[in-house]
Scaffold this active site. Structure first.
Site, PDB file in Angstrom:
ATOM      1  N   SER A  49       1.506  -0.876  -0.436  1.00  0.00           N
ATOM      2  CA  SER A  49       0.114   0.181   0.544  1.00  0.00           C
ATOM      3  C   SER A  49       0.898   0.878   0.217  1.00  0.00           C
ATOM      4  O   SER A  49       1.845   0.960  -0.018  1.00  0.00           O
ATOM      5  CB  SER A  49      -1.168  -0.069   1.028  1.00  0.00           C
ATOM      6  OG  SER A  49       0.152   0.070   2.326  1.00  0.00           O
ATOM      7  N   ASP A  88      -0.548  -1.075  -4.286  1.00  0.00           N
ATOM      8  CA  ASP A  88      -2.120  -1.529  -3.905  1.00  0.00           C
ATOM      9  C   ASP A  88      -3.233   0.086  -3.694  1.00  0.00           C
ATOM     10  O   ASP A  88      -1.770   0.397  -2.946  1.00  0.00           O
ATOM     11  CB  ASP A  88      -2.300  -2.364  -2.402  1.00  0.00           C
ATOM     12  CG  ASP A  88      -3.787  -2.753  -2.186  1.00  0.00           C
ATOM     13  OD1 ASP A  88      -4.164  -3.332  -1.501  1.00  0.00           O
ATOM     14  OD2 ASP A  88      -4.607  -3.330  -2.990  1.00  0.00           O
ATOM     15  N   HIS A 184     -12.481  -3.907   3.357  1.00  0.00           N
ATOM     16  CA  HIS A 184     -11.253  -3.913   4.172  1.00  0.00           C
ATOM     17  C   HIS A 184     -11.013  -3.996   5.965  1.00  0.00           C
ATOM     18  O   HIS A 184     -12.362  -4.231   6.570  1.00  0.00           O
ATOM     19  CB  HIS A 184      -9.933  -2.907   3.621  1.00  0.00           C
ATOM     20  CG  HIS A 184      -9.901  -2.377   2.868  1.00  0.00           C
ATOM     21  ND1 HIS A 184      -9.586  -1.422   2.394  1.00  0.00           N
ATOM     22  CD2 HIS A 184      -9.576  -3.679   1.445  1.00  0.00           C
ATOM     23  CE1 HIS A 184      -9.718  -1.571   0.471  1.00  0.00           C
ATOM     24  NE2 HIS A 184      -9.765  -3.132   0.803  1.00  0.00           N
ATOM     25  N   ALA A 216     -11.355  -9.268   0.430  1.00  0.00           N
ATOM     26  CA  ALA A 216     -11.010 -10.381   0.673  1.00  0.00           C
ATOM     27  C   ALA A 216     -10.605 -11.584   2.089  1.00  0.00           C
ATOM     28  O   ALA A 216     -11.459 -12.879   1.562  1.00  0.00           O
ATOM     29  CB  ALA A 216     -10.811 -11.211  -0.614  1.00  0.00           C
TER      30      ALA A 216
HETATM   31  O1  LIG Z   1      -8.140  -5.443  -0.547  1.00  0.00           O
HETATM   32  C1  LIG Z   1      -7.052  -5.518   0.928  1.00  0.00           C
HETATM   33  C2  LIG Z   1      -7.166  -6.402   1.531  1.00  0.00           C
HETATM   34  O2  LIG Z   1      -8.775  -6.861   2.512  1.00  0.00           O
HETATM   35  P1  LIG Z   1      -8.555  -7.696   3.984  1.00  0.00           P
HETATM   36  O3  LIG Z   1      -8.493  -6.805   5.279  1.00  0.00           O
HETATM   37  O4  LIG Z   1      -9.754  -8.761   3.299  1.00  0.00           O
HETATM   38  O5  LIG Z   1      -7.530  -8.534   3.508  1.00  0.00           O
HETATM   39  N1  LIG Z   1      -6.059  -4.675   0.618  1.00  0.00           N
HETATM   40  O6  LIG Z   1      -6.508  -3.708  -0.716  1.00  0.00           O
HETATM   41  C3  LIG Z   1      -5.389  -4.632   1.465  1.00  0.00           C
HETATM   42  C4  LIG Z   1      -5.157  -3.312   2.235  1.00  0.00           C
HETATM   43  C5  LIG Z   1      -6.096  -3.183   2.769  1.00  0.00           C
HETATM   44  C6  LIG Z   1      -5.504  -2.662   4.505  1.00  0.00           C
HETATM   45  O7  LIG Z   1      -5.691  -4.215   4.670  1.00  0.00           O
HETATM   46 NA    NA Z   2      -4.939  -3.579  -5.182  1.00  0.00          NA
HETATM   47 ZN   LIG Z   3      -8.288  -3.352  -0.814  1.00  0.00          ZN
END
Ligand SMILES: O=C(COP(=O)(O)O)N(O)CCCCO
Ligand code: NA
Ligand SMILES: [Zn+2]
Length: 311
Positions: A49, A88, A184, A216
């Site tokens: 991220s 991300d 999330h 997910a």
């Molecule tokens: O869509 C997701 C993953 O989501 P999840 O929180 O279900 O693992 N991400 O984009 C990962 C970063 C988001 C903050 O955790």
């Molecule tokens: Na992404």
């Molecule tokens: Zn996400």
């Protein structure tokens, strides 16, 4: 070995399976994810991220992006499976450019909090730049519930398949993340978990490109229980059930973003190891068993996603 996100996801879309996109923000998570993919003989996407880039670079974005690329390349070149590095939830233009400049394979431009026309315009702009230098782009349509980094989405606005058709045609974006009810973090659903499969089916039909599922994580209850037994306070944590993930993959999801499952596993086993090995002060003896568990959960996810043996 290093491979492009686009090649990895186009093969997955053709053969109807999904590839995990696992987030990392330090060396140990990256090692665990890559070892899991190697052991499962699976293609894998590793993601940072914007916050992870800042964390790795101690605030210096260019340094963080460069170090992430070099860590991934150094490990990946020794592996027999294809690995791609993805940015991300890109929101800050400077960070998206830093990722492209450093050598990321793909970037997400997340403008889903903006009205449709602005999301389209922002995405088009990034696609033009990224495509000019051979980088692929992911965008998001509709809104996830919960906190997306620093933007609090009060309610989830599910994707409109008609909008998705126009959006993909106009922007030429390579992958699309349609909001179908996930969010999330560890607390995804108030009541019963539910995803809008009808919308997903239409989005795949109308766009015919690799699709991404955000939010997910499955939030395994046994791991949540273990974390709570050792002092965590994660009651009410709920994720996406396995059967729903599998149905989403059947309907055309090819990239599955997973971060929370790795975090919960890390916290549960770190608490356990620290409380059981009270005289241990060697970080490697603490992190070793903890990241062994993180590796195992990544392997489990890769098997559920159907990408085991697909390298
Ligand atoms: O869509 C997701 C993953 O989501 P999840 O929180 O279900 O693992 N991400 O984009 C990962 C970063 C988001 C903050 O955790
Ligand atoms: Na992404
Ligand atoms: Zn996400």
């Amino acid at each position: 070995y290093v491979k492009s996100t686009k090649e990895i996801l186009e093969k997955a879309s053709k053969e109807r399976y999904a590839v995990g996109a696992f987030n990392f923000n330090n060396m140990e998570f990256l090692q665990a994810i890559l070892e899991a993919a190697e052991e499962e003989k699976a293609p894998v996407i590793v993601a940072t991220s914007e916050g992870a880039i800042k964390y790795i670079g101690k605030g210096d974005i260019e340094a963080g992006a460069k170090l992430a690329v070099e860590m991934v390349r150094t490990y990946a070149e020794k592996l027999s499976v294809p690995v791609a590095l993805h940015l991300d939830h890109g929101r800050d233009f400077k960070i998206i450019m830093a990722a492209i400049k450093a050598g990321y394979s793909s970037v997400m431009i997340d403008a889903s909090h903006l009205p449709f026309e602005e999301n389209l315009r922002e995405t088009k702009r990034i696609v033009e730049i990224a495509h000019a230098v051979g980088i692929s782009v992911e965008a998001e349509l509709g809104k996830l519930k919960g906190i997306e980094d620093n933007v609090v989405e009060k309610e989830s606005v599910l994707v409109d398949p008609e909008e998705a058709k126009v959006f993909v045609k106009e922007t030429e974006v390579d992958f699309l993340a349609p909001a179908i009810g996930t969010s999330h973090g560890a607390f995804k659903f108030k009541g019963e978990a539910q995803l809008d499969f009808e919308r997903l089916k239409k989005v795949k039909e109308y766009t015919q490109i690799p699709l991404v599922l955000h939010g997910a994580s499955m939030v395994p209850q046994d791991v949540v229980k273990l974390a709570n037994e050792y002092g965590a306070e994660l009651s009410g944590a709920k994720g996406v059930p396995e059967d729903m993930l599998k149905k989403a993959i059947e309907l055309g999801i090819n990239k599955i973003n997973t971060d929370t499952d790795l975090r919960i596993t890390f916290v549960a086993y770190l608490r356990k190891v620290l409380s059981e090995d009270k005289s241990q002060i060697d970080p490697r003896k603490i992190f070793g068993p903890v990241f062994e568990q993180v590796k195992e959960i990544v392997k489990e996810r890769i098997r559920i996603f159907g990408s085991s043996g697909k390298a």
